[in-house]
Design an enzyme around this catalytic site. Structure first.
Site, short mmCIF file in Angstrom:
data_model
loop_
_atom_site.label_atom_id
_atom_site.label_comp_id
_atom_site.label_asym_id
_atom_site.label_seq_id
_atom_site.Cartn_x
_atom_site.Cartn_y
_atom_site.Cartn_z
N ASP A 209 0.97 -1.52 0.01
CA ASP A 209 -0.07 -0.14 0.16
C ASP A 209 0.98 1.30 -0.05
O ASP A 209 2.09 1.32 0.61
CB ASP A 209 -0.70 0.21 1.25
CG ASP A 209 -1.94 0.78 1.43
OD1 ASP A 209 -2.76 0.83 0.34
OD2 ASP A 209 -2.06 1.63 2.08
N GLU A 275 1.48 -0.24 -4.92
CA GLU A 275 0.61 0.62 -5.61
C GLU A 275 1.56 2.07 -5.26
O GLU A 275 1.98 2.51 -4.37
CB GLU A 275 -0.42 1.02 -4.23
CG GLU A 275 -1.38 1.90 -4.81
CD GLU A 275 -2.12 2.63 -3.61
OE1 GLU A 275 -3.10 3.17 -4.05
OE2 GLU A 275 -1.58 2.45 -2.56
#
Ligand code: GLC
Length: 551
Positions: A209, A275
């Site tokens: 993330d 990401e």
């Protein structure tokens, strides 16, 4: 596929030669909304296990599970209170183990989400930091200051919150998500333990993330006014909390841990997929060339309007970058952070280029039928491009964005943090429709955590399963062809000289993709055997908003 196909850069990435992820199709499961086994209106891990058949029939290689860890859900679980457990609302660690085992039996790998930039304000270390007070060693694990700088939260509003003793802590997202101090050895060591914890349970990869933000520039300088992007904007300029050089070493050290789980143990190498929105290829290049991260998501197509030229530019940029570095940039058309593509492609495309305040609130005209046609054509494009691809749950059903969620039912913190000027991301996170004619469409027993639209009866898995023309069967057939066809998966592409508004590319051996983005039918060319079309063809003509695979 031979290792030679994986061209430059490979010596620096020994684990990557012919690795499984280079052409894998991965399905993103948003656990809270995938399937509900205990009938409480929220999805759970036993629900995923019970519906593995859907994923096996679809033919995906792996699933990525968005966070299912204990969390107060200030940001849908991306606020993690315990990195090594399962939130009781989703089940138990035993349920997780059972899911990994059942998925493996169906040849489906499991990727988990790791959230290293921040934790939850309920994480024991953050609670200890609050209790211990200014100047304490506990506060050093986070970013506490006597005075805030000018950084803004990605979700809107200031990136700092003041605590009762008057210090401020940094949170680049919600105030319930304090940022870790990655220059602290405890933080480094803790995440190594987290990686090993899930590796020991047999995961095949980690989705990282906000992988570009962990380290902040020493001294926390102010950002130059105007250089920060809007909420989750893809084009952040260089800001002092992104792309710090320490990230490369960190991911290299993670790679060593990951490799220790494959080499000797004979298991497949472990994937990392980052990401990382990158405004310019130069921002991505060091990671792709380096030997740390296996993949960066190729997000470029998501904000791209329905235009052959604009699609081609994005594809070219990503594909060239992947070839030049030897890295892997899987294609993405949807995820839990952006409006569904049926809706994106069903509005006036100038609104995709420059969303108005009404669009940010979901108040615009949508031609859902047109959007659905285009989304089907886009699916054929996604699965024909060189490299891996990610499918967001529900895209295989052609779900649109749910634009009519009442304000009081909204859960995404972005709605309030943007002072209700952006509807937030709930509309793509609605529980999936499995069967039946009315909500909850076979998702649990009663009320779902986000309301479902009343008009999804034709979109359920059950309604689509036996309809040869359904979007579900388009995806299934495409994935089945992709598995068998020697031209598909990793490799190269050649652009063909197509009429304006048409995108045509060849893959060797003997495969052509054509997508008609224009308003007029165009003749099928280069090959004439139709392997698969996203909609009805008109004899030898490819109608507008239609894609076709030819051989
Ligand atoms: C990523 C996630 C998003 C989350 C944010 C903060 O962008 O995809 O859902 O809100 O990180 O963790």
């Amino acid at each position: 596929m031979s290792a030679d196909d994986h061209s430059p850069g490979s010596p620096a990435r020994p684990y990557d030669q012919g690795a499984w992820w280079r052409d894998a199709v991965v399905y993103q499961v948003y656990p809270r909304s995938f399937a509900d086994a205990n009938g409480d209106g929220e999805g759970d891990l036993p629900g995923v296990l019970a519906r593995l058949g859907h994923l096996a029939d679809l033919g995906v290689d792996a699933i990525w599970l968005s966070p299912f860890y204990p969390s107060p859900l200030a940001d849908g679980g991306y606020d993690v209170a315990d990195y090594c457990d399962v939130d009781p609302r989703y089940g138990t660690l035993a349920d997780f183990d059972a899911l990994v085992a059942a998925a493996a039996a169906k040849n489906i790998k499991v990727i988990v989400d790791i959230v290293p930039n921040h934790c939850s304000a309920e994480h024991p270390w953050f609670r200890a930091a609050l209790a211990a007070g200014p100047g304490s060693p506990e506060r050093e694990r986070f970013v506490f200051r006597d005075e805030p700088n000018n950084w803004q939260s990605v979700f809107g509003g200031p990136a700092w919150t003041q605590v009762p003793d008057e210090q401020w802590y940094l949170h680049l997202f919600d105030s319930g998500q304090p940022d870790w101090n990655w220059r602290h050895p405890d933080v480094v060591a803790m995440f190594e333990r987290v990686l090993r914890f899930w590796l020991d349970r047999g995961v095949a990869g980690f989705r990282i993330d906000v992988a570009n933000m962990l380290f902040k520039q020493e001294g926390l300088p102010d950002v130059v006014p105007g250089s920060q992007g809007g909420p989750l904007s893809p084009g952040h300029a260089a800001v002092p909390y992104e792309h710090q050089p320490e990230l490369l070493d960190l991911y290299r050290s993670w790679r060593k841990i990951l490799d220790s789980y494959s080499g000797d143990r004979g298991a497949a190498p472990v994937c990392t997929v980052a990401e990382m929105w990158f405004g310019h290829p130069d921002q991505a290049r060091p990671y792709l060339k380096g030997d740390g991260l296996a993949q960066l998501f190729g997000f470029g197509l998501m904000p791209t309007p329905w235009s052959a030229e604009e699609f081609r530019t994005v594809i070219d940029t990503s594909h060239r970058l992947a070839r030049e570095t030897g890295g892997s940039i899987p294609w993405v058309l949807g995820n839990h952070d952006v409006p569904r593509m049926v809706t994106r492609f069903g509005v006036d495309q100038d609104l995709v280029r420059a969303p108005t305040p009404e669009v940010l609130l979901g108040r615009m005209d949508v031609d859902a039928e047109l959007g659905a046609r285009r989304a089907r054509a886009a699916a054929l494009l996604l699965l024909a491009l060189p490299g891996g691809a990610y499918i967001y749950q529900g895209d295989e059903l052609g779900l649109p964005e749910h634009l009519a969620i009442p304000d009081e039912a909204r859960q995404d913190p972005m709605f309030e943090r943007t002072l209700r000027t952006f509807m937030g991301r709930d509309g793509c996170r609605v529980p999936l429709p499995w069967s039946g004619a009315t909500p909850p469409y076979g998702f649990g027993a009663g009320r779902t955590w986000l309301p479902q639209p009343e008009d999804w009866a034709a979109l359920t898995v059950a309604a689509q399963r036996d309809d040869p023309g359904s979007t579900l069967n388009l995806y299934r057939t495409a994935l089945a062809i992709r598995r068998e066809h020697p031209a598909l998966g990793d490799g190269d592409l050649t652009w063909l000289d197509a009429p304006a508004g048409v995108l045509a590319l060849a893959r060797d051996p003997g495969f052509t993709l054509m997508v008609n983005f224009g308003a007029e039918p165009v003749p099928l060319a280069w090959h004439h055997d139709v392997l698969l079309a996203s909609g009805p063809l008109d004899g030898d003509l490819l109608p507008p908003d239609t894609g076709v695979w030819l051989s």
